[in-house]
Design a protein around this motif. Sequence first.
Motif, PDB file in Angstrom:
ATOM      1  N   ARG A   1       3.604  -9.926  13.754  1.00  0.00           N
ATOM      2  CA  ARG A   1       3.724  -8.463  13.850  1.00  0.00           C
ATOM      3  C   ARG A   1       4.331  -7.891  12.577  1.00  0.00           C
ATOM      4  N   PHE A   2       5.329  -8.561  12.040  1.00  0.00           N
ATOM      5  CA  PHE A   2       5.922  -8.086  10.794  1.00  0.00           C
ATOM      6  C   PHE A   2       4.907  -8.163   9.648  1.00  0.00           C
ATOM      7  N   ARG A   3       4.112  -9.219   9.606  1.00  0.00           N
ATOM      8  CA  ARG A   3       3.103  -9.343   8.555  1.00  0.00           C
ATOM      9  C   ARG A   3       2.057  -8.233   8.666  1.00  0.00           C
ATOM     10  N   GLN A   4       1.667  -7.910   9.891  1.00  0.00           N
ATOM     11  CA  GLN A   4       0.657  -6.873  10.090  1.00  0.00           C
ATOM     12  C   GLN A   4       1.169  -5.485   9.711  1.00  0.00           C
ATOM     13  N   LEU A   5       2.485  -5.296   9.769  1.00  0.00           N
ATOM     14  CA  LEU A   5       3.061  -3.997   9.433  1.00  0.00           C
ATOM     15  C   LEU A   5       3.268  -3.800   7.936  1.00  0.00           C
ATOM     16  N   LYS A   6       3.104  -4.852   7.157  1.00  0.00           N
ATOM     17  CA  LYS A   6       3.282  -4.721   5.713  1.00  0.00           C
ATOM     18  C   LYS A   6       2.109  -3.945   5.125  1.00  0.00           C
ATOM     19  N   PRO A   7       2.373  -2.800   4.471  1.00  0.00           N
ATOM     20  CA  PRO A   7       1.286  -1.980   3.918  1.00  0.00           C
ATOM     21  C   PRO A   7       0.541  -2.713   2.799  1.00  0.00           C
ATOM     22  N   ASN A   8      -0.745  -2.422   2.680  1.00  0.00           N
ATOM     23  CA  ASN A   8      -1.551  -3.025   1.620  1.00  0.00           C
ATOM     24  C   ASN A   8      -1.288  -2.387   0.265  1.00  0.00           C
ATOM     25  N   ASN A   9      -0.841  -1.129   0.273  1.00  0.00           N
ATOM     26  CA  ASN A   9      -0.524  -0.469  -0.997  1.00  0.00           C
ATOM     27  C   ASN A   9       0.632   0.495  -0.790  1.00  0.00           C
ATOM     28  N   ALA A  10       1.251   0.885  -1.897  1.00  0.00           N
ATOM     29  CA  ALA A  10       2.470   1.690  -1.847  1.00  0.00           C
ATOM     30  C   ALA A  10       2.260   3.048  -1.194  1.00  0.00           C
ATOM     31  N   SER A  11       1.048   3.615  -1.333  1.00  0.00           N
ATOM     32  CA  SER A  11       0.806   4.952  -0.788  1.00  0.00           C
ATOM     33  C   SER A  11       0.842   4.975   0.731  1.00  0.00           C
ATOM     34  N   ASP A  12       0.764   3.796   1.353  1.00  0.00           N
ATOM     35  CA  ASP A  12       0.763   3.715   2.808  1.00  0.00           C
ATOM     36  C   ASP A  12       2.103   3.234   3.365  1.00  0.00           C
ATOM     37  N   VAL A  13       3.151   3.348   2.578  1.00  0.00           N
ATOM     38  CA  VAL A  13       4.457   2.835   3.020  1.00  0.00           C
ATOM     39  C   VAL A  13       4.913   3.519   4.295  1.00  0.00           C
ATOM     40  N   ILE A  14       4.956   4.835   4.316  1.00  0.00           N
ATOM     41  CA  ILE A  14       5.261   5.523   5.574  1.00  0.00           C
ATOM     42  C   ILE A  14       4.174   6.555   5.831  1.00  0.00           C
ATOM     43  N   THR A  15       3.402   6.297   6.859  1.00  0.00           N
ATOM     44  CA  THR A  15       2.391   7.238   7.333  1.00  0.00           C
ATOM     45  C   THR A  15       2.531   7.318   8.850  1.00  0.00           C
ATOM     46  N   PHE A  16       1.937   8.345   9.428  1.00  0.00           N
ATOM     47  CA  PHE A  16       1.952   8.444  10.882  1.00  0.00           C
ATOM     48  C   PHE A  16       1.268   7.237  11.514  1.00  0.00           C
ATOM     49  N   SER A  17       0.208   6.762  10.880  1.00  0.00           N
ATOM     50  CA  SER A  17      -0.503   5.597  11.403  1.00  0.00           C
ATOM     51  C   SER A  17       0.414   4.373  11.421  1.00  0.00           C
ATOM     52  N   TRP A  18       1.181   4.178  10.351  1.00  0.00           N
ATOM     53  CA  TRP A  18       2.107   3.040  10.296  1.00  0.00           C
ATOM     54  C   TRP A  18       3.177   3.163  11.378  1.00  0.00           C
ATOM     55  N   MET A  19       3.730   4.359  11.529  1.00  0.00           N
ATOM     56  CA  MET A  19       4.789   4.572  12.521  1.00  0.00           C
ATOM     57  C   MET A  19       4.274   4.310  13.930  1.00  0.00           C
ATOM     58  N   LYS A  20       3.050   4.747  14.208  1.00  0.00           N
ATOM     59  CA  LYS A  20       2.465   4.516  15.534  1.00  0.00           C
ATOM     60  C   LYS A  20       2.310   3.026  15.802  1.00  0.00           C
ATOM     61  N   SER A  21       1.797   2.302  14.810  1.00  0.00           N
ATOM     62  CA  SER A  21       1.635   0.854  14.962  1.00  0.00           C
ATOM     63  C   SER A  21       2.987   0.157  15.118  1.00  0.00           C
ATOM     64  N   ALA A  22       3.977   0.613  14.363  1.00  0.00           N
ATOM     65  CA  ALA A  22       5.296  -0.009  14.410  1.00  0.00           C
ATOM     66  C   ALA A  22       5.949   0.171  15.774  1.00  0.00           C
ATOM     67  N   LEU A  23       5.879   1.378  16.315  1.00  0.00           N
ATOM     68  CA  LEU A  23       6.452   1.617  17.644  1.00  0.00           C
ATOM     69  C   LEU A  23       5.711   0.809  18.705  1.00  0.00           C
ATOM     70  N   GLY A  24       4.392   0.711  18.548  1.00  0.00           N
ATOM     71  CA  GLY A  24       3.617  -0.102  19.485  1.00  0.00           C
ATOM     72  C   GLY A  24       3.999  -1.565  19.425  1.00  0.00           C
ATOM     73  N   SER A  25       4.374  -2.040  18.226  1.00  0.00           N
ATOM     74  CA  SER A  25       4.761  -3.451  18.085  1.00  0.00           C
ATOM     75  C   SER A  25       6.068  -3.752  18.813  1.00  0.00           C
ATOM     76  N   ILE A  26       6.981  -2.775  18.874  1.00  0.00           N
ATOM     77  CA  ILE A  26       8.222  -2.990  19.635  1.00  0.00           C
ATOM     78  C   ILE A  26       7.897  -3.136  21.118  1.00  0.00           C
ATOM     79  N   SER A  27       7.006  -2.300  21.611  1.00  0.00           N
ATOM     80  CA  SER A  27       6.615  -2.390  23.015  1.00  0.00           C
ATOM     81  C   SER A  27       6.007  -3.761  23.315  1.00  0.00           C
ATOM     82  N   GLU A  28       5.211  -4.282  22.378  1.00  0.00           N
ATOM     83  CA  GLU A  28       4.618  -5.603  22.565  1.00  0.00           C
ATOM     84  C   GLU A  28       5.696  -6.686  22.618  1.00  0.00           C
TER      85      GLU A  28
END
Length: 344
Positions: A43-70
């Motif tokens: 889960r931590f590996r999947q949350l690592k952005p592929n590029n710097a411009s995607d460090v914090i996006t709404f999409s990342w935050m949604k995935s991150a919160l979903g990973s805690i639920s998992e």
Amino acid sequence: MSRSEGPHRSFLPIGNPFKMMMHKTSHLPSTVLTAFEKNLAERFRQLKPNNASDVITFSWMKSALGSISETLHDVRNLIVDLELPICSWDIKWVDIYLENSLNLLDFCSAYGTDIVRQRFGYVMLKCALLDLESDNPKKFMQASSSLHEWRQYQSCYDNSKLHECCDVIRKLEETLNLPKIKNIPKAKDLVRAMYGLKVQTMFIFSICVAAFSTSLRTLVDLQVPKQYLWQESFTDLQAVMNGEIKNVYASGEIFPLKELRLVDQNVKKLFPLLHDGLGEITQEVFDGYCTELRDSNEKFLSGLDDIKSEMDRFFKVVVDGRMALLDNFQQQQPRSGMQQQVRM
């Protein structure tokens, strides 16, 4: 949340009933725990952005919160697989779990309130754009004032609920160093899993807070022992996220969240034109600036709605976990001579 004057403590939502005794023994994790930790590492590996411009996006935050639920779901399964029923828990564990899960609910509540605050910022810009569609010079002045107020509003940390979110994270940090209590079979596996869940939760919460913050003080820097199978992937993710957020501030930007930063950039293009006049800017270019701001503002609202929905789902997962524990508690009392006191 990062404090240079001292090391950051790691966390444990069900608490640390076993005082992290794996630091002092050669205990090897069970097969079920190994599977749990490998899943967490992925889960931590999947949350690592592929590029710097995607460090914090709404999409990342949604995935991150979903990973805690998992991970919460995995912890519940782990307890079943370990055959560690509530009746074998010390009463302190139940108290700690309920207290820490309450902190998670408090975070959801505070963060949800700040999302509402962000929606008000969206309305401010929408009104400004409507004023810009008018030919009335007074409406242009109102629009100029609204854009200025928006920037002031967004940068006002003390009027947001973000400081309450940071207080919750601080409370979670403080739950690590608990009094040493009696060890029982399979306890170390459970506490290792809870430790991973807590680190994951604290880190993702801190990033969610940083998304809307204008200060580095919301970040955490957690140091995880190497014996955890997810340590490397987590440390890598934390370094990338915190490092890029610092780069955003160093570049002169004040909003780490990509969608909010884009809105701010469009506001900064329009504001001086409303204040000083178009100058050499053509009406067509000016209209293009308005369209860019409108589009970025609408995307920002859509992202807010997605995060609100994901936060609501996370809230429900935590509540369901509390209710399941209380149901089991009523059926099979934990070991203790003390009277149980439950915070609901």
